[in-house]
Design an enzyme around this catalytic site. Structure first.
Site, short mmCIF file in Angstrom:
data_model
loop_
_atom_site.label_atom_id
_atom_site.label_comp_id
_atom_site.label_asym_id
_atom_site.label_seq_id
_atom_site.Cartn_x
_atom_site.Cartn_y
_atom_site.Cartn_z
N ARG A 1 87.55 118.81 -43.45
CA ARG A 1 87.65 118.22 -44.77
C ARG A 1 88.71 117.16 -44.85
NH1 ARG A 1 84.35 121.65 -48.70
NH2 ARG A 1 83.89 120.02 -50.18
N CYS A 2 88.86 116.47 -43.84
CA CYS A 2 89.51 115.20 -43.70
C CYS A 2 89.70 114.97 -42.23
CB CYS A 2 90.84 115.03 -44.35
SG CYS A 2 91.27 113.32 -44.07
N GLN B 1 76.92 115.21 -36.97
CA GLN B 1 77.32 114.52 -38.20
C GLN B 1 77.16 113.01 -38.06
OE1 GLN B 1 80.93 117.57 -39.01
NE2 GLN B 1 80.89 115.89 -40.47
N1 PCD Z 1 81.89 109.57 -57.11
C1 PCD Z 1 81.12 110.46 -56.47
C2 PCD Z 1 81.44 110.80 -55.14
C3 PCD Z 1 80.64 111.69 -54.49
N2 PCD Z 1 79.59 112.26 -55.12
C4 PCD Z 1 78.73 113.21 -54.37
O1 PCD Z 1 79.51 114.19 -53.76
C5 PCD Z 1 79.05 114.43 -52.40
C6 PCD Z 1 80.19 114.13 -51.36
O2 PCD Z 1 80.34 112.76 -51.32
P1 PCD Z 1 81.45 112.02 -50.42
O3 PCD Z 1 82.82 112.30 -50.92
O4 PCD Z 1 81.04 110.63 -50.29
O5 PCD Z 1 81.40 112.74 -48.99
P2 PCD Z 1 80.26 112.69 -47.88
O6 PCD Z 1 80.57 111.59 -46.92
O7 PCD Z 1 78.96 112.77 -48.49
O8 PCD Z 1 80.50 114.06 -47.18
C7 PCD Z 1 81.57 114.25 -46.26
C8 PCD Z 1 82.53 115.29 -46.80
O9 PCD Z 1 81.78 116.39 -47.38
C9 PCD Z 1 82.56 117.56 -47.66
N3 PCD Z 1 81.75 118.46 -48.42
C10 PCD Z 1 80.87 119.31 -47.78
N4 PCD Z 1 80.02 120.01 -48.53
C11 PCD Z 1 79.14 120.85 -47.92
N5 PCD Z 1 78.31 121.58 -48.69
N6 PCD Z 1 79.11 120.99 -46.57
C12 PCD Z 1 79.95 120.29 -45.78
O10 PCD Z 1 79.89 120.40 -44.49
C13 PCD Z 1 80.89 119.44 -46.36
N7 PCD Z 1 81.81 118.73 -45.61
C14 PCD Z 1 82.95 118.18 -46.31
C15 PCD Z 1 83.59 117.10 -45.45
S1 PCD Z 1 84.60 117.59 -44.21
MO1 PCD Z 1 84.93 115.76 -42.77
O11 PCD Z 1 83.54 115.88 -41.81
O12 PCD Z 1 86.25 116.77 -41.86
O13 PCD Z 1 85.69 114.24 -42.31
S2 PCD Z 1 84.24 114.67 -44.80
C16 PCD Z 1 83.42 115.77 -45.67
C17 PCD Z 1 77.81 113.54 -52.19
O14 PCD Z 1 76.67 114.25 -52.50
C18 PCD Z 1 78.05 112.45 -53.22
O15 PCD Z 1 76.98 111.75 -53.54
C19 PCD Z 1 79.30 111.96 -56.44
O16 PCD Z 1 78.36 112.51 -57.02
N8 PCD Z 1 80.08 111.04 -57.10
CU CU1 Z 2 89.82 111.80 -44.71
#
Ligand code: PCD
Ligand code: CU1
Length: 809
Positions: A387-388, A240
């Site tokens: 996802r954070c 990433q």
């Molecule tokens: N206002 C606005 C904002 C945003 N967007 C879009 O939507 C998307 C997203 O963005 P953002 O919020 O800036 O984010 P990024 O940096 O690009 O990416 C990152 C994230 O992304 C989510 N989502 C997703 N999807 C898919 N299909 N696969 C994946 O793996 C994944 N992963 C998950 C995670 S876990 Mo961490 O790494 O735990 O911190 S952090 C994260 C891109 O296409 C953009 O451009 C729009 O349209 N408008």
């Molecule tokens: Cu975050």
């Protein structure tokens, strides 16, 4: 060149720029099985490497004997810590300033830990080789409970104590105990405690946000190819953050950075799981250097679930105080964070617990204090993901539960309690008690829209009737209304306070316009499914007036892309998206000079209009961007260099603070514990929207992962440190069957500092979704006396909750 499209609206539509639900350009290859993932890379003479992994969670390694393994047909080499030690590669730095064993050095600290690396002609021979490696273990006492870890005489990491057995300082300051990693404090302790002591009403609760795993479709892997003749290493992998990986590989291997090329090809979902550096990467590189042949390493599903970056594992105790009327006066939060055997979180250096200090949420809380203690246990390292990456999920879950508990304490409606405590529109930019400056927001508008859309009052009335019907014995189903209002913090980050391993968290975009008016843009980020090739071209289309369909977006190859810190923490839009707009503006500035020259007027006498520069006051006199592009390559313009290219490295002045209002209506059968989601409404505000369809896809994905985590998904350990959920038989991965129909909605509150006003959105639905699903379950039981119960709310646990409340009597 003649301009065929004449109406202005047509010209705008032709660009497929900002706000267009442009179809994802990457899907042509994904839906036809033509994606190019790491495991698709096949090189001449390529070998396969795989790990001997520890069956024990804590053990001393007495010996590793590879003799028999080396006799297995097809096995070429077996690497152990002893082989790596002379190269200084038996340990590697983690992104959190800790270090981690690449291969077991004297002991193992978690089940599944990498003990030896078997290199063979193919995957099958490697598997046979693994079977033949003889490892003698001596079991040691196992600690899976972080609280016990802090009291134990068992020292997990021998490198954390001095010769007298005293804990040495860690990367984040003094440590209280050999198994303690750091204490991180934010806010005012004494003042907060005083406010809480003197308050009319105080609610206290302890909650556990369980350990889980993002389980991306594609597991982690790498292919290393060392070209000894030219001294060049090429490393493909599921990274990433490809540039950061290149720098790390250079620092730990001693190869010069220009001799390393890191390539992230297509990635089958990252979700934070692929931010960190894993022993497999290092071992594939070493094995390629040793054998002189390319070496591939690809995890299987169990390897992925058991050993690569997990998420959460936070024990959070809160105290929240308020006046009798419900105005919140103070918030106190204490966290014990289980980091497993090594601290391998990917938080910016100054934030060992990520952005957990966003835990005051969307509320105007005048006084607050947060303390987080990181602890070692015999579990897998990580904590990076899901996802954070930066613990905002934990923070939002914490505050959204504390609000519910406070509502119970005050005997007040939880929607109303939120409303009276929201930060008001005119308070932005808002300075939070724990140190953040929220850039923009309009919470009341979003909340009112959400409540109105679902007919909140009507739902509460129905719920009350249902409770009565249940008590009369007419139904066995109860109803919960889950509320959640979240503020995210994404777009790390200003270089002044965000770096990882000393690398400032800016990001970049480089654009080359070709003579015929098409272009390539390269960015420092890397899509894992988010659709960057689609959306970043849209930003550019609107900025430079060339159709998105004529712009290729390329990411992930460090030999061609400008340096950037990668994609996680929803930072691509806030940071690389901003760089894209800024680079586009540089192109436009040069195009303006070219246009003026061609039109024989002064620079200031032309203005940009969708896809062209026109002479002010004479709209029939213009040059299209296509014409300008050609001129840049074929005209000798006095004082202007040929070509049309630009690059921007963008250091954002602040993070962005997207927010949202989610409501879940759930029916629960108290006899089976089965939940049925009747309705899920999600309003997201991510500022200016680039591609509404992609945003909707992001919201669907994030909500589904939220449903998973809240309702059943878990990495569970027994007290011997065995992973009980290491396969998809026991690890809950929702399918279309479990997923409800999501209703999405939005408001638009642009970020005042982002060049196009956009905020991130990818993480939001997960961050806001988990508390929403969880609150729905808990709200259903509130009329029957429940205050709090921990996730995951699987059927069995829900049944137990009902049982403990006497609902089966
Ligand atoms: N206002 C606005 C904002 C945003 N967007 C879009 O939507 C998307 C997203 O963005 P953002 O919020 O800036 O984010 P990024 O940096 O690009 O990416 C990152 C994230 O992304 C989510 N989502 C997703 N999807 C898919 N299909 N696969 C994946 O793996 C994944 N992963 C998950 C995670 S876990 Mo961490 O790494 O735990 O911190 S952090 C994260 C891109 O296409 C953009 O451009 C729009 O349209 N408008
Ligand atoms: Cu975050």
């Amino acid at each position: 060149m003649k301009d065929e499209i004449t109406s202005r609206d047509d010209r705008v539509a032709n660009l497929k720029g900002m706000g267009c639900s442009r179809k994802r350009v990457e899907d042509a290859r994904f839906t036809q099985g033509k994606g190019n993932y790491v495991d698709d890379i096949k090189l001449d003479g390529m070998l396969f490497g795989d790990f001997v992994r520890s069956p024990y969670a804590h053990a001393r390694i007495k010996s590793v004997n590879s003799e028999a393994a080396l006799k297995v047909p097809g096995v070429l080499a077996v690497l152990t810590a002893e082989d790596l030690a002379p190269l200084g590669l038996h340990w590697m730095p983690t992104l959190a300033g800790d270090k981690q064993m690449v291969l077991a050095d004297g002991k193992v600290l978690f089940q599944g830990q990498e003990v030896a690396f078997v290199v063979a002609e193919d995957r099958y021979a490697a598997a046979d080789g693994i079977e033949a490696v003889e490892v003698e273990y001596e079991e040691l006492p196992v600690i899976v409970d972080p609280f016990k870890s802090l009291e134990s005489d068992v020292v997990l990491r021998e490198d954390t104590v001095d010769e007298n057995g005293k804990a040495t300082d860690g990367a984040h300051g003094p440590r209280k105990h050999p198994n303690h990693i750091f204490t991180w404090e934010v806010g005012e302790k004494d003042a907060t405690e005083q406010v809480i002591d003197e308050a009319d009403v105080v609610a206290t609760e302890t909650m556990y946000y369980h350990r889980t795993h993002p389980c991306p479709l594609e597991t982690c892997g790498s292919v290393a190819s060392m070209d000894k003749v030219n001294g060049k290493l090429t490393l493909w992998g599921t990274f990433q953050a490809p540039h950061a990986i290149r720098t790390i590989v250079s620092l730990i291997s001693g190869l010069e950075e220009h001799n390393i090329r890191v390539i992230s090809p297509d990635i089958g979902g990252g979700f934070g799981n692929k931010v960190g550096a894993y022993p497999g990467y290092v071992c594939s590189v070493v094995a390629s250097i040793v054998t002189g042949r390319p070496v591939k390493w690809i995890e299987d599903r169990m390897d992925n679930l058991m050993t690569t970056a997990f998420a959460r594992d936070y024990w959070m105790t809160g105290k929240i105080s308020a006046t009798k009327e419900g105005k919140i006066t103070g918030l106190h939060c204490n966290v014990t964070a289980d980091h497993g055997g090594f601290d391998a979180c990917a938080d910016p250096t100054k934030f060992p617990a990520g952005f957990m200090n966003i835990c005051t949420g969307s509320y105007d809380i005048p006084t607050a204090y947060l303390a987080v203690d990181g602890v070692y246990t015999n579990k897998a390292p990580g904590g990076v993901s899901y996802r954070c990456s930066f613990r905002v999920t934990e923070a939002v879950y914490f505050i959204e539960r504390m609000i519910e508990v406070l509502a119970i304490e005050l005997n007040m409606d939880a929607a109303e309690l939120r409303r009276i405590n929201f930060i008001k529109k005119d308070q932005f930019p808002y300075q939070s008690a724990l140190g953040w400056e929220y850039d923009s927001g309009d919470y009341h508008t979003a909340w009112d829209k959400a409540l109105k859309t679902v007919d909140y009052d009507g739902l509460r009335a129905e719920q009350a009737e249902r409770v009565e019907a249940f008590k009369r014995g007419e139904t066995r189903k109860i109803m919960g209304i889950g509320l959640s209002f979240f503020t995210e913090i994404v777009g790390a980050g200003p270089v002044k306070n965000c770096d990882i391993l000393g690398l400032g968290m800016f990001d970049s975009c480089e654009i080359r316009i070709h003579p015929t008016g098409s272009a390539i843009a390269r960015l420092g980020t890397i899509s894992q499914g988010q659709g960057h090739a689609t959306t970043f071209a849209q930003i550019l289309a609107s900025e430079i007036g060339l159709p998105a369909d004529s712009i290729t977006v390329e990411e992930g190859d460090t030999d061609t892309a400008p340096y950037g810190l990668g994609t996680y923490g929803s930072r691509s839009t806030p940071v690389a998206g901003a760089a894209t707009a800024m680079a586009g503006r540089k192109i436009r500035a040069k195009a303006q000079m070219i246009a003026a020259y061609l039109l024989e007027v002064h620079d200031d006498d032309v203005e940009f209009d969708v896809d062209r520069f026109v002479v002010k006051g004479a709209p029939e006199r213009f040059k299209t961007m296509k014409e300008i592009a050609f001129a840049a390559y074929n005209q000798a313009i006095p004082g202007i260099e040929p070509g049309l290219e630009a690059v921007s490295y963008y250091d954002p002045p602040n993070m962005t603070y997207p927010f949202g209002a989610y409501i879940c209506v759930m029916d629960i059968d108290v006899d089976t514990g089965v939940t049925d989601i009747r309705r899920f409404y999600a309003l997201d505000d991510c500022g200016t929207r680039i591609n509404p369809m992609i945003i909707e896809g992001q919201v669907h994905g994030g909500l589904t992962e939220a449903l998973a985590v809240a309702l059943g998904q878990e990495i569970a350990y027994d007290d011997q440190g065995n992973v009980k959920t290491g396969t998809l038989m026991d690890f809950f991965l929702p399918t279309a069957w479990e997923v409800p129909n999501y209703e999405t909605d939005h408001t638009v509150t642009p970020s005042p500092h982002h060049p196009i006003g956009a905020k991130g959105v990818g993480e939001s639905p997960h961050v806001g979704g988990v508390p929403c699903f969880s609150n729905a379950v808990q709200d259903a039981f509130r009329p029957f006396g429940l205050r709090h119960t921990n996730m995951p709310h699987d059927h069995w646990r829900i049944w137990k909750t009902a049982n403990s409340l006497g609902m089966h009597d």
